[in-house]
Design an enzyme around this catalytic site. Structure first.
Site, short mmCIF file in Angstrom:
data_model
loop_
_atom_site.label_atom_id
_atom_site.label_comp_id
_atom_site.label_asym_id
_atom_site.label_seq_id
_atom_site.Cartn_x
_atom_site.Cartn_y
_atom_site.Cartn_z
N ASP A 107 -8.62 -15.17 -16.42
CA ASP A 107 -9.48 -15.78 -15.71
C ASP A 107 -10.70 -17.12 -16.15
O ASP A 107 -11.26 -16.64 -17.00
CB ASP A 107 -10.24 -15.08 -14.71
CG ASP A 107 -10.93 -15.60 -13.55
OD1 ASP A 107 -10.83 -16.17 -12.77
OD2 ASP A 107 -12.13 -15.18 -13.23
N ASP A 148 0.99 -1.13 -0.28
CA ASP A 148 0.06 0.23 0.11
C ASP A 148 0.90 1.33 -0.07
O ASP A 148 1.95 1.14 0.73
CB ASP A 148 -1.18 0.09 1.27
CG ASP A 148 -1.72 1.04 1.30
OD1 ASP A 148 -1.39 1.96 0.48
OD2 ASP A 148 -1.58 1.98 2.77
N ASP A 194 -2.13 -0.77 -4.29
CA ASP A 194 -2.68 -0.25 -5.19
C ASP A 194 -0.87 -0.60 -6.42
O ASP A 194 0.54 -0.55 -5.73
CB ASP A 194 -2.31 1.13 -4.28
CG ASP A 194 -1.31 1.60 -3.64
OD1 ASP A 194 -0.41 1.74 -3.99
OD2 ASP A 194 -2.15 2.20 -3.08
N ASP A 251 -3.76 3.69 3.15
CA ASP A 251 -5.59 3.35 3.17
C ASP A 251 -5.50 1.79 3.23
O ASP A 251 -6.39 1.42 3.82
CB ASP A 251 -6.38 3.41 2.13
CG ASP A 251 -5.94 2.52 0.70
OD1 ASP A 251 -4.90 2.65 0.35
OD2 ASP A 251 -6.41 3.08 -0.53
N ASN A 308 -0.40 4.54 -0.18
CA ASN A 308 -1.28 5.87 0.06
C ASN A 308 -1.35 5.43 1.63
O ASN A 308 -2.18 6.58 1.88
CB ASN A 308 -2.64 6.28 -0.80
CG ASN A 308 -3.51 5.48 -0.49
OD1 ASN A 308 -3.16 4.32 -0.88
ND2 ASN A 308 -4.28 5.27 -1.59
N GLU A 314 -6.46 -20.19 -17.02
CA GLU A 314 -7.16 -20.77 -15.50
C GLU A 314 -8.11 -21.69 -16.09
O GLU A 314 -9.16 -21.46 -16.08
CB GLU A 314 -8.06 -19.47 -14.81
CG GLU A 314 -8.24 -20.21 -13.29
CD GLU A 314 -8.90 -19.37 -12.17
OE1 GLU A 314 -9.08 -19.31 -11.32
OE2 GLU A 314 -9.85 -18.83 -13.01
#
Length: 462
Positions: free
Chosen positions: A185, A19, A27, A23, A21, A233
């Site tokens: 996916d 992370d 990201d 939060d 930032n 997948e």
């Protein structure tokens, strides 16, 4: 080019990687800040979980716009910076694309474009969702729609030309932005029986149907025009996987039977995969786990997990690492799980150092709780320990470079043992010690003149 045939891949579950930032959610800038980790590990390519706009009902796999970036993950500028920096580091990037379903917040679904989904006046069968319960949910207009996963994820109707053409645009969009390919996916679930038959004997009504060959062939032409790779997948026997990676189909399909094989069946699983795929000129795509499956250290125990990792990197084919496996991370028991598929325990954020949240977030926040006992498992701690799991992975991947491109010669006996060039690789799955098959180069655990049970070695022939 076929750079992908024996590449080492690293799977980043973005939300739990790093992370930037504060939060508490991983990201794209966080990945950029720690992109040196897969590089230093020896990876060739990084697959990034979805970072597209999403209500996050399935943490990014419920997508409302397949060709944009969710503000939670960053910006399109962050994508460009990441692609450029990865290239500078010698890394390729794979985007994670999701063709089976969208979010209920997708403009198509909100507009009630029923031809692009599977809408029926009433449930035509008793198909079940992968997350439990019926696979049919009633919409506000009283029609019922199909969702093989959560109700927030309506399945797309691939019999619609509009769906196929839109996905073509999605593939080209990310390839044009510098991605080297895609992980697809639910690649085996797109074709549904037009009569929505009940599950019985014979062809399955919605898994791995013959109709997906035409879909995969369409993708293959697009990927080949970019010199890109498509990894699917798709669960199945080695023979079924071979059908899906034959010329004109997908480039690769993950070898999930290797993930879940019982310890004593690893030899047969490896040989069967290499043999079946070899008949169509392909090599297996090995992986030890994923963001959807039990971690390898919890499945087998850390001693065996280390041994399996070492032998996986020695086998012919590509090999994939799910973030944290290189640290020996176990599953975590999460009391207030949020994931609709119950997979929170394998998605706990990465431990980087001994700062708050183990360096995951600058504010010490973490969207899932990290165990206090992970302080000895951080990247920093393991980088300084020669016998750590991280050090083992780095050494194994470095040695792997001497094996790439060399044919495999299976050795007789009850254990998984083979030669590639002048290097002998052995995994002792028995309950007895075995002789050291040469000059020791690397072992997954302590060895002397013999290899103990649950240990793998790479040796140069005497």
């Amino acid at each position: 080019m076929t750079w992908w045939r024996e590449a080492v891949g690293y799977h980043v579950y973005l939300r739990s990687y790093r992370d930037s930032n504060g939060d508490g959610i991983g990201d794209l800038p966080g990945l950029l800040a720690r992109l040196d980790h897969p590089r230093d590990l020896g990876a060739d390519v990084v697959w990034i979980s979805p970072f597209y706009p999403s209500p996050q009902a399935d943490y990014g796999y419920d997508i409302s716009d397949h060709r944009a970036v969710d503000p939670l993950s960053g910006t399109m500028s962050d994508v460009s910076t990441l692609v450029a920096e990865a290239g500078r580091m010698g890394l390729r990037l794979l985007a994670d694309v999701v063709p089976n379903h969208t979010s209920v917040e997708h403009p198509w679904f909100r507009a009630g474009l029923t031809d692009r989904y599977h809408f029926m006046p009433q449930p035509p069968n008793t198909w079940q969702s992968m997350f439990g319960g019926t696979a049919w949910t009633q919409a506000p207009d009283n029609q019922w729609y199909l969702h093989l996963f959560a109700p927030h994820q309506p399945d797309l109707n691939w019999a619609s030309p509009v769906v196929a053409e839109d996905f073509d645009r999605t593939l080209r969009f990310w390839l044009d932005r510098g991605f080297a390919g895609v992980r697809i996916d639910v690649a085996g679930g797109l074709a549904k029986d037009p009569d929505y038959a009940e599950i019985g004997e014979g062809i399955h009504p919605h898994w791995d149907r013959p109709e997906i060959e035409a879909i995969h062939h369409r993708w293959r032409k697009i990927l080949d025009s970019y010199d890109g790779v498509a990894i699917g997948e798709l669960w199945g026997t080695p023979e079924r996987i071979a059908e899906r990676v034959k010329p004109g189909q997908l480039h690769q399909v993950f070898q999930f039977d290797w993930v879940v094989a019982p310890w004593e069946e690893l030899k047969d699983t490896a040989i069967n995969a290499v043999t079946a795929l070899g008949k169509v000129g392909a090599l297996p795509t090995w992986l030890l786990g994923s963001h959807d499956l039990q971690r390898v250290a919890s499945r087998y125990g850390l001693t065996r997990a280390r041994a399996k990792a070492l032998i996986t990197f020695a086998l012919p084919g590509s090999a994939w690492i799910y973030q944290g496996e290189e640290l020996g991370l176990p599953d975590v028991e999460i009391s207030d799980g949020r994931d609709p598929g119950g997979r929170d325990g394998v998605r706990v954020p990465m431990p980087w150092d001994d700062s708050p949240s183990f360096g995951f977030s600058p504010t010490g926040r973490s969207w899932l709780p990290q165990p206090a006992g992970w302080s000895t498992l951080t990247v920093t701690a393991q980088s300084e320990a020669d016998d750590s799991t991280l050090s083992l992975y780095r050494k194994a991947i470095a040695l792997r470079r001497h094996l790439v491109g060399r044919p495999v010669e299976w050795l007789a006996g009850d254990i998984l043992a083979f030669r590639r060039g002048d290097i002998t690789c052995a995994l002792n799955t028995s309950d007895q010690e075995i002789g050291l098959p040469g000059e020791l180069l690397l072992a997954s655990g302590p060895v002397g003149d013999c290899v103990p049970p649950d240990t793998a070695v790479l040796c140069r022939r005497y």
